[in-house]
Write a protein that holds these residues in place. Structure first.
Motif, PDB file in Angstrom:
ATOM      1  N   LYS B  81       0.881  -1.163   0.000  1.00 36.37           N
ATOM      2  CA  LYS B  81       0.000   0.000   0.000  1.00 36.37           C
ATOM      3  C   LYS B  81       0.915   1.209   0.000  1.00 36.37           C
ATOM      4  O   LYS B  81       1.849   1.274   0.802  1.00 36.37           O
ATOM      5  CB  LYS B  81      -0.887  -0.032   1.249  1.00 36.37           C
ATOM      6  CG  LYS B  81      -1.987   1.036   1.233  1.00 36.37           C
ATOM      7  CD  LYS B  81      -2.854   0.910   2.479  1.00 36.37           C
ATOM      8  CE  LYS B  81      -3.772   2.097   2.612  1.00 36.37           C
ATOM      9  NZ  LYS B  81      -4.934   2.000   1.713  1.00 36.37           N
ATOM     10  N   PRO B  82       0.680   2.177  -0.909  1.00 32.91           N
ATOM     11  CA  PRO B  82       1.583   3.330  -0.982  1.00 32.91           C
ATOM     12  C   PRO B  82       1.689   4.047   0.365  1.00 32.91           C
ATOM     13  O   PRO B  82       0.712   4.117   1.110  1.00 32.91           O
ATOM     14  CB  PRO B  82       0.918   4.236  -2.031  1.00 32.91           C
ATOM     15  CG  PRO B  82       0.060   3.327  -2.836  1.00 32.91           C
ATOM     16  CD  PRO B  82      -0.388   2.240  -1.915  1.00 32.91           C
ATOM     17  N   ASN B  83       2.853   4.566   0.644  1.00 30.28           N
ATOM     18  CA  ASN B  83       3.112   5.343   1.856  1.00 30.28           C
ATOM     19  C   ASN B  83       2.920   4.566   3.153  1.00 30.28           C
ATOM     20  O   ASN B  83       2.523   5.122   4.173  1.00 30.28           O
ATOM     21  CB  ASN B  83       2.279   6.622   1.876  1.00 30.28           C
ATOM     22  CG  ASN B  83       2.610   7.513   0.702  1.00 30.28           C
ATOM     23  OD1 ASN B  83       3.741   7.491   0.189  1.00 30.28           O
ATOM     24  ND2 ASN B  83       1.644   8.271   0.237  1.00 30.28           N
ATOM     25  N   THR B  84       3.169   3.270   3.094  1.00 28.99           N
ATOM     26  CA  THR B  84       3.190   2.466   4.321  1.00 28.99           C
ATOM     27  C   THR B  84       4.423   1.567   4.283  1.00 28.99           C
ATOM     28  O   THR B  84       5.042   1.361   3.234  1.00 28.99           O
ATOM     29  CB  THR B  84       1.956   1.553   4.465  1.00 28.99           C
ATOM     30  OG1 THR B  84       2.015   0.515   3.484  1.00 28.99           O
ATOM     31  CG2 THR B  84       0.657   2.320   4.317  1.00 28.99           C
ATOM     32  N   GLY B  85       4.741   1.018   5.437  1.00 26.88           N
ATOM     33  CA  GLY B  85       5.847   0.079   5.545  1.00 26.88           C
ATOM     34  C   GLY B  85       5.843  -0.545   6.916  1.00 26.88           C
ATOM     35  O   GLY B  85       4.966  -0.238   7.728  1.00 26.88           O
ATOM     36  N   HIS B  86       6.789  -1.431   7.175  1.00 23.68           N
ATOM     37  CA  HIS B  86       6.892  -1.981   8.526  1.00 23.68           C
ATOM     38  C   HIS B  86       8.297  -1.739   9.062  1.00 23.68           C
ATOM     39  O   HIS B  86       9.251  -1.558   8.307  1.00 23.68           O
ATOM     40  CB  HIS B  86       6.468  -3.446   8.598  1.00 23.68           C
ATOM     41  CG  HIS B  86       7.307  -4.398   7.801  1.00 23.68           C
ATOM     42  ND1 HIS B  86       7.180  -4.559   6.448  1.00 23.68           N
ATOM     43  CD2 HIS B  86       8.281  -5.247   8.196  1.00 23.68           C
ATOM     44  CE1 HIS B  86       8.038  -5.480   6.038  1.00 23.68           C
ATOM     45  NE2 HIS B  86       8.733  -5.910   7.072  1.00 23.68           N
ATOM     46  N   HIS B  87       8.369  -1.720  10.375  1.00 23.37           N
ATOM     47  CA  HIS B  87       9.621  -1.342  11.029  1.00 23.37           C
ATOM     48  C   HIS B  87      10.636  -2.483  11.095  1.00 23.37           C
ATOM     49  O   HIS B  87      10.278  -3.650  11.189  1.00 23.37           O
ATOM     50  CB  HIS B  87       9.335  -0.887  12.467  1.00 23.37           C
ATOM     51  CG  HIS B  87       8.669   0.441  12.558  1.00 23.37           C
ATOM     52  ND1 HIS B  87       9.321   1.625  12.325  1.00 23.37           N
ATOM     53  CD2 HIS B  87       7.390   0.785  12.871  1.00 23.37           C
ATOM     54  CE1 HIS B  87       8.490   2.637  12.501  1.00 23.37           C
ATOM     55  NE2 HIS B  87       7.304   2.162  12.824  1.00 23.37           N
ATOM     56  N   HIS B  88      11.902  -2.087  11.058  1.00 23.80           N
ATOM     57  CA  HIS B  88      13.024  -3.006  11.304  1.00 23.80           C
ATOM     58  C   HIS B  88      13.935  -2.295  12.280  1.00 23.80           C
ATOM     59  O   HIS B  88      14.224  -1.112  12.116  1.00 23.80           O
ATOM     60  CB  HIS B  88      13.780  -3.307  10.012  1.00 23.80           C
ATOM     61  CG  HIS B  88      12.920  -3.981   8.987  1.00 23.80           C
ATOM     62  ND1 HIS B  88      12.003  -3.281   8.242  1.00 23.80           N
ATOM     63  CD2 HIS B  88      12.823  -5.279   8.610  1.00 23.80           C
ATOM     64  CE1 HIS B  88      11.364  -4.126   7.457  1.00 23.80           C
ATOM     65  NE2 HIS B  88      11.834  -5.342   7.650  1.00 23.80           N
ATOM     66  N   LEU B  89      14.375  -3.015  13.291  1.00 26.10           N
ATOM     67  CA  LEU B  89      15.262  -2.421  14.287  1.00 26.10           C
ATOM     68  C   LEU B  89      16.666  -2.982  14.071  1.00 26.10           C
ATOM     69  O   LEU B  89      16.864  -4.206  14.135  1.00 26.10           O
ATOM     70  CB  LEU B  89      14.751  -2.729  15.696  1.00 26.10           C
ATOM     71  CG  LEU B  89      15.561  -2.137  16.849  1.00 26.10           C
ATOM     72  CD1 LEU B  89      15.602  -0.609  16.782  1.00 26.10           C
ATOM     73  CD2 LEU B  89      14.967  -2.587  18.187  1.00 26.10           C
ATOM     74  N   LEU B  90      17.593  -2.084  13.776  1.00 19.81           N
ATOM     75  CA  LEU B  90      18.985  -2.490  13.556  1.00 19.81           C
ATOM     76  C   LEU B  90      19.735  -2.314  14.877  1.00 19.81           C
ATOM     77  O   LEU B  90      19.753  -1.227  15.455  1.00 19.81           O
ATOM     78  CB  LEU B  90      19.627  -1.635  12.460  1.00 19.81           C
ATOM     79  CG  LEU B  90      18.795  -1.437  11.180  1.00 19.81           C
ATOM     80  CD1 LEU B  90      19.586  -0.594  10.166  1.00 19.81           C
ATOM     81  CD2 LEU B  90      18.405  -2.775  10.562  1.00 19.81           C
ATOM     82  N   ILE B  91      20.335  -3.386  15.345  1.00 17.70           N
ATOM     83  CA  ILE B  91      21.030  -3.358  16.635  1.00 17.70           C
ATOM     84  C   ILE B  91      22.515  -3.601  16.416  1.00 17.70           C
ATOM     85  O   ILE B  91      22.905  -4.627  15.842  1.00 17.70           O
ATOM     86  CB  ILE B  91      20.470  -4.447  17.581  1.00 17.70           C
ATOM     87  CG1 ILE B  91      18.951  -4.264  17.748  1.00 17.70           C
ATOM     88  CG2 ILE B  91      21.164  -4.396  18.940  1.00 17.70           C
ATOM     89  CD1 ILE B  91      18.289  -5.351  18.575  1.00 17.70           C
ATOM     90  N   ASP B  92      23.324  -2.665  16.839  1.00 14.90           N
ATOM     91  CA  ASP B  92      24.781  -2.793  16.769  1.00 14.90           C
ATOM     92  C   ASP B  92      25.255  -3.108  15.356  1.00 14.90           C
ATOM     93  O   ASP B  92      26.147  -3.957  15.171  1.00 14.90           O
ATOM     94  CB  ASP B  92      25.266  -3.894  17.740  1.00 14.90           C
ATOM     95  CG  ASP B  92      24.992  -3.518  19.189  1.00 14.90           C
ATOM     96  OD1 ASP B  92      24.964  -2.316  19.500  1.00 14.90           O
ATOM     97  OD2 ASP B  92      24.817  -4.440  20.015  1.00 14.90           O
ATOM     98  N   VAL B  93      24.663  -2.445  14.388  1.00 13.42           N
ATOM     99  CA  VAL B  93      25.047  -2.729  12.997  1.00 13.42           C
ATOM    100  C   VAL B  93      24.782  -1.479  12.156  1.00 13.42           C
ATOM    101  O   VAL B  93      23.953  -0.641  12.521  1.00 13.42           O
ATOM    102  CB  VAL B  93      24.246  -3.974  12.490  1.00 13.42           C
ATOM    103  CG1 VAL B  93      22.775  -3.635  12.272  1.00 13.42           C
ATOM    104  CG2 VAL B  93      24.841  -4.550  11.228  1.00 13.42           C
ATOM    105  N   GLY B  94      25.514  -1.362  11.043  1.00 15.02           N
ATOM    106  CA  GLY B  94      25.294  -0.244  10.129  1.00 15.02           C
ATOM    107  C   GLY B  94      24.099  -0.518   9.229  1.00 15.02           C
ATOM    108  O   GLY B  94      23.465  -1.569   9.323  1.00 15.02           O
ATOM    109  N   LEU B  95      23.823   0.439   8.341  1.00 19.31           N
ATOM    110  CA  LEU B  95      22.705   0.247   7.415  1.00 19.31           C
ATOM    111  C   LEU B  95      23.025  -0.872   6.427  1.00 19.31           C
ATOM    112  O   LEU B  95      24.134  -0.952   5.918  1.00 19.31           O
ATOM    113  CB  LEU B  95      22.451   1.529   6.625  1.00 19.31           C
ATOM    114  CG  LEU B  95      21.715   2.659   7.322  1.00 19.31           C
ATOM    115  CD1 LEU B  95      21.687   3.885   6.412  1.00 19.31           C
ATOM    116  CD2 LEU B  95      20.291   2.252   7.697  1.00 19.31           C
TER     117      LEU B  95
END
Lengths: 151, 163
Positions: B81-95
Motif C-alpha cells: 500500500k503506498p506510503n506504508t511500511g513496517h519497522h526493522h530495528l537495527l542493533i549494533d550494525v550499520g545500514l
C-alpha cells in the motif's frame, strides 16, 4: 475444562442468538492501546499538537487489510465510546487513521477536551476484547497571545 | 507417430518455443536493469526512536523500544500500500544495502505484524539502535525512511525486578 466447554457452548449459543452482533475479530488478551502523548491533564498552549498512539502486543494494518491481530487507530475526541459491535462512525469526533498512522496532528480550540483511542479491524469494527485506551482530558488555555504550537 | 502428424505439430511447437523464449528474455531484461524496485516514500516521512533517548543510560537489560512514525503509515509485511511500511530495528550494525531485502537476524529485527513497539534484551554495555522501514517485500523505500542511529548504555539491573 468442563466449565470452559460450557462457556464455549454458551458463547456459541449467544453468537447464534444475536444476528445483529457483528463478528468481532480476536485480539490477544495482553494487547493494549494507550496514548503515549499527551498525558492526562496536560495543558497545551495553542491547542496544536501531535498525538502519539501506542499499541502493545499487536500490530498496525491499514483499513481494508485483513491480518490477524492487527488493526488501525481511531481517535475519539470529546465523545464516549461508540457501540463496540458496529462500524466506528466517521466524523469530527471519531477520527480514522486508515493509512496505519501512529501519530497525528490535532488542533483543538480553547477549553477542556477528552481524547480516547479505539482500535478497529480492517472493516472499522472494534475487536474482541475491544482495545481502547483510558480516556484522558487535556486543557487548551484561552489564547492570550499569539502563541505557536508546543510540539 | 506418422510423419504427417509430426509436421502438423510443427507450427504449435514453434509458437510454444517462441513464447518460452520471449518470457525468458523479458525476465532476464527486467532483472538486469532494475533489480527489485524500491517503493517511493514522501520526503516528509519521518521515523524516530521514541524511547530510549540517544545517550540514555538504561538500568535494565530488558528494554522497551517504541517506534515513532510521522507522515507515513504502518502495514504488515506482505502488504503493498503506498506510503506504508513496517519497522526493522537495527542493533549494533550499520545500514544494510538499501536496494535489497533487509536481512533477518539478531542484528536486524523485523516487525512484520506491523508492531510499533517491542522489548529487546541486550547485555550490559554500549549499543546502537536504528530504525529502518521497508515495504511489503522488506526492501527500504526511496528515499529510505529511517531514524537517526542512537547509542544507549545498558547497565545490569539492580536487584529489583526490571521495569
Amino acid at each position: 475444562m468442563q466449565t470452559s466447554g460450557l462457556l464455549t457452548a454458551c458463547l456459541a449459543g449467544l453468537a447464534m442468538m444475536g444476528p445483529a452482533l457483528a463478528d468481532n475479530k480476536p485480539m490477544p488478551d495482553n494487547a493494549r492501546v494507550y496514548i503515549i502523548w499527551p498525558a492526562d491533564g496536560q495543558v497545551i498552549a495553542g491547542g496544536k499538537f501531535w498525538i502519539r498512539m501506542g499499541l502493545s502486543n499487536a500490530g498496525i494494518a491499514p483499513a481494508g487489510i485483513e491480518k490477524q491481530y492487527t488493526g488501525h487507530h481511531h481517535l475519539l475526541v470529546d465523545t464516549d465510546l461508540p457501540p463496540l459491535d458496529d462500524v466506528i462512525p466517521n466524523d469530527k469526533n471519531h477520527l480514522h487513521f486508515g493509512l496505519g498512522q501512529t501519530e497525528a496532528r490535532i488542533e483543538l480550540p480553547p477549553g477542556r477536551h477528552t481524547l480516547q483511542l479505539l482500535l478497529a479491524d480492517d472493516g472499522h469494527v472494534p475487536h474482541k476484547p475491544p482495545l481502547y485506551s483510558t480516556k484522558i482530558t487535556i486543557v487548551v488555555p484561552p489564547s492570550t497571545s499569539r502563541e505557536g504550537s508546543t510540539q | 507417430m506418422s510423419k504427417r502428424h509430426t509436421l502438423a505439430c510443427m507450427p504449435v511447437l514453434v509458437v510454444a518455443w517462441m513464447l518460452v523464449a520471449a518470457a525468458a528474455w523479458a525476465q532476464a531484461g527486467s532483472t538486469a536493469q532494475d533489480a527489485p524496485k524500491r517503493s517511493p516514500a514522501p520526503n516528509d516521512a519521518y521515523v524516530y526512536i521514541g524511547w530510549p533517548n540517544d545517550g540514555e543510560v538504561v538500568r535494565t537489560t530488558h528494554i522497551k523500544v517504541w517506534f515513532g512514525t510521522r507522515n507515513f503509515g504502518v502495514a504488515p509485511a506482505g502488504t503493498s500500500k503506498p506510503n506504508t511500511g513496517h519497522h526493522h530495528l537495527l542493533i549494533d550494525v550499520g545500514l544494510p544495502p538499501l536496494d535489497e531485502p533487509i536481512p533477518s537476524d539478531k542484528n536486524h529485527l523485523h516487525f512484520g505484524l506491523g508492531q510499533t513497539e517491542t522489548f529487546i534484551d541486550l547485555p550490559p554495555g554500549t549499543h546502537t539502535l536504528q530504525l529502518l522501514m521497508a515495504d511489503g517485500d522488506h526492501i527500504p523505500h526511496d528515499p529510505p525512511v529511517m531514524s537517526k542511529k542512537i547509542t544507549i548504555h545498558v547497565q545490569a539491573a539492580p536487584n529489583v525486578a526490571s521495569q
